[in-house]
Write a protein that holds these residues in place. Structure first.
Motif, mmCIF file in Angstrom:
data_model
loop_
_atom_site.group_PDB
_atom_site.id
_atom_site.type_symbol
_atom_site.label_atom_id
_atom_site.label_comp_id
_atom_site.label_asym_id
_atom_site.label_seq_id
_atom_site.Cartn_x
_atom_site.Cartn_y
_atom_site.Cartn_z
ATOM 1 N N GLY A 190 0.839 -1.184 0.000
ATOM 2 C CA GLY A 190 0.000 0.000 0.000
ATOM 3 C C GLY A 190 0.879 1.241 0.000
ATOM 4 O O GLY A 190 2.096 1.150 0.147
ATOM 5 N N PRO A 191 0.274 2.416 -0.128
ATOM 6 C CA PRO A 191 1.034 3.663 -0.200
ATOM 7 C C PRO A 191 1.516 4.165 1.152
ATOM 8 O O PRO A 191 2.256 5.132 1.221
ATOM 9 C CB PRO A 191 0.033 4.640 -0.824
ATOM 10 N N TYR B 158 12.581 -3.848 -4.826
ATOM 11 C CA TYR B 158 11.555 -2.826 -4.712
ATOM 12 C C TYR B 158 12.207 -1.442 -4.754
ATOM 13 O O TYR B 158 13.352 -1.259 -4.361
ATOM 14 C CB TYR B 158 10.794 -2.941 -3.390
ATOM 15 N N GLN C 93 11.311 2.500 -3.349
ATOM 16 C CA GLN C 93 10.420 3.305 -2.519
ATOM 17 C C GLN C 93 10.765 4.776 -2.676
ATOM 18 O O GLN C 93 11.919 5.178 -2.498
ATOM 19 C CB GLN C 93 10.530 2.904 -1.041
ATOM 20 N N GLU D 224 5.890 7.120 0.133
ATOM 21 C CA GLU D 224 5.120 6.114 -0.608
ATOM 22 C C GLU D 224 5.491 4.714 -0.133
ATOM 23 O O GLU D 224 6.528 4.511 0.498
ATOM 24 C CB GLU D 224 5.420 6.206 -2.115
ATOM 25 N N GLY D 225 4.657 3.756 -0.479
ATOM 26 C CA GLY D 225 5.009 2.376 -0.197
ATOM 27 C C GLY D 225 5.947 1.839 -1.269
ATOM 28 O O GLY D 225 6.079 2.417 -2.341
ATOM 29 N N PRO D 226 6.646 0.734 -0.991
ATOM 30 C CA PRO D 226 7.547 0.149 -1.990
ATOM 31 C C PRO D 226 6.779 -0.361 -3.207
ATOM 32 O O PRO D 226 5.669 -0.864 -3.088
ATOM 33 C CB PRO D 226 8.190 -1.019 -1.241
ATOM 34 N N LEU E 193 7.169 -2.942 -6.515
ATOM 35 C CA LEU E 193 7.967 -4.050 -7.033
ATOM 36 C C LEU E 193 8.551 -3.704 -8.398
ATOM 37 O O LEU E 193 7.838 -3.278 -9.308
ATOM 38 C CB LEU E 193 7.103 -5.309 -7.148
ATOM 39 N N PHE F 240 15.215 -1.437 -2.302
ATOM 40 C CA PHE F 240 15.300 -2.507 -1.317
ATOM 41 C C PHE F 240 15.322 -3.860 -2.016
ATOM 42 O O PHE F 240 14.562 -4.097 -2.954
ATOM 43 C CB PHE F 240 14.074 -2.496 -0.388
ATOM 44 N N LYS G 80 10.597 -15.212 3.904
ATOM 45 C CA LYS G 80 10.906 -16.039 5.055
ATOM 46 C C LYS G 80 9.695 -16.932 5.255
ATOM 47 O O LYS G 80 8.618 -16.465 5.610
ATOM 48 C CB LYS G 80 11.147 -15.164 6.282
ATOM 49 N N GLN H 198 6.681 -14.394 4.851
ATOM 50 C CA GLN H 198 6.800 -12.959 5.075
ATOM 51 C C GLN H 198 8.064 -12.515 4.371
ATOM 52 O O GLN H 198 8.968 -13.311 4.151
ATOM 53 C CB GLN H 198 6.903 -12.659 6.562
ATOM 54 N N LEU H 199 8.117 -11.244 4.055
ATOM 55 C CA LEU H 199 9.290 -10.718 3.381
ATOM 56 C C LEU H 199 10.299 -10.173 4.382
ATOM 57 O O LEU H 199 9.939 -9.468 5.312
ATOM 58 C CB LEU H 199 8.915 -9.596 2.413
ATOM 59 N N PHE I 176 13.525 -7.680 4.483
ATOM 60 C CA PHE I 176 14.068 -6.604 3.666
ATOM 61 C C PHE I 176 15.510 -6.299 4.008
ATOM 62 O O PHE I 176 15.924 -6.389 5.162
ATOM 63 C CB PHE I 176 13.253 -5.311 3.869
ATOM 64 N N GLY I 177 16.261 -5.909 2.983
ATOM 65 C CA GLY I 177 17.559 -5.302 3.221
ATOM 66 C C GLY I 177 17.354 -3.887 3.741
ATOM 67 O O GLY I 177 16.228 -3.395 3.791
ATOM 68 N N LYS I 178 18.449 -3.234 4.120
ATOM 69 C CA LYS I 178 18.340 -1.885 4.686
ATOM 70 C C LYS I 178 18.186 -0.812 3.622
ATOM 71 O O LYS I 178 17.931 0.342 3.943
ATOM 72 C CB LYS I 178 19.550 -1.588 5.569
#
Lengths: 113, 114
Positions: free
Chosen positions: A105-106, B35, B37, B41-43, B45, B88, B93, B101-102, B104-106
């Motif tokens: 989501g955003p 991803y 970002q 905003e959200g990431p 893909l 990212f 996992k 679940q994902l 993430f790298g930093k």
């Protein structure tokens, strides 16, 4: 394509109040949704996995009584930050899996004064 | 647990230059995701990699899944100002019963100088 929406996009609240954030999957059903928190200049940290029709699974260190998750339908999950405090101020992002990928989501920017 | 190490942490490049960033892990991943970002905003893909050794392109972006399944790189060719953002890498996992679940790298923060 698959889209995930969040509402509200920004919220400012007083310390001690509760805030509800909605996450919706548009055009697809999601039995599982994920809630993340992201502090400035940091990566996304998974808070909990929201499962439709059952209890959410929380990551270690995340208080389930403070961050209430409800996944009442296949297209909606809600995160309620109860008795919010300034340290809860953050960017909250949800995601959902469609057939091929995880869609985010955003995000919702929460500021607790 | 599974951790993803991304490098570099940040980079400043001139518009038109090519960019390369990578992600490594001490654990094997069966899928690698990249991803982007943008602020507030959200990431989003960019590229998904499913097979060891796989090389996949998406416009000016190219990503490869390492043979050992412990690393991946993302290249951006001929960078433009709108490439600015945080990139990212992420890997699943698995938590049983087909769910995951994902992790993430930093992130790698990219700045493009016009």
């Amino acid at each position: 394509g698959a889209v995930v929406s969040q509402h509200p996009s920004r919220v400012i609240c007083k310390s001690g109040t509760s805030v509800k954030i909605e996450c919706r999957s548009l055009d697809f059903q999601a039995t599982t949704m994920f809630w993340y928190r992201q502090f400035p200049k940091q990566s996304l940290m998974l808070m909990a996995t929201s499962n439709e029709g059952s209890k959410a699974t929380y990551e270690q260190g995340v208080e389930k009584d403070k961050f209430l998750i409800n996944h009442a339908s296949l297209t909606l999950s809600t995160l309620t930050v109860t008795s919010a405090h300034p340290e809860d101020s953050s960017f909250y992002i949800c995601s959902a899996r469609d057939k091929v990928a995880v869609i985010f989501g955003p995000g919702t920017r929460l500021l607790v004064l | 647990g599974q951790q993803l190490n991304q490098s570099p942490q940040s980079m400043f490049i001139q518009e038109g230059e090519d960019v390369s960033m990578n992600c490594t892990s001490s654990s094997i991943f069966n899928t690698w995701l990249w991803y982007k970002q943008e602020p507030g905003e959200g990431p989003v893909l960019l590229i998904a990699l499913y097979k060891a050794g796989e090389l996949t392109s998406n416009g000016r972006l190219t990503a490869q899944f390492g043979i050992t399944r412990k690393d991946s790189f993302l290249n951006i060719s001929a960078s433009i100002p709108s490439d600015v953002g945080i990139y990212f890498c992420a890997g699943p996992k698995y938590s049983g019963a087909g769910s995951y679940q994902l992790t993430f790298g930093k992130g790698t923060k990219l700045s493009v100088i016009p």
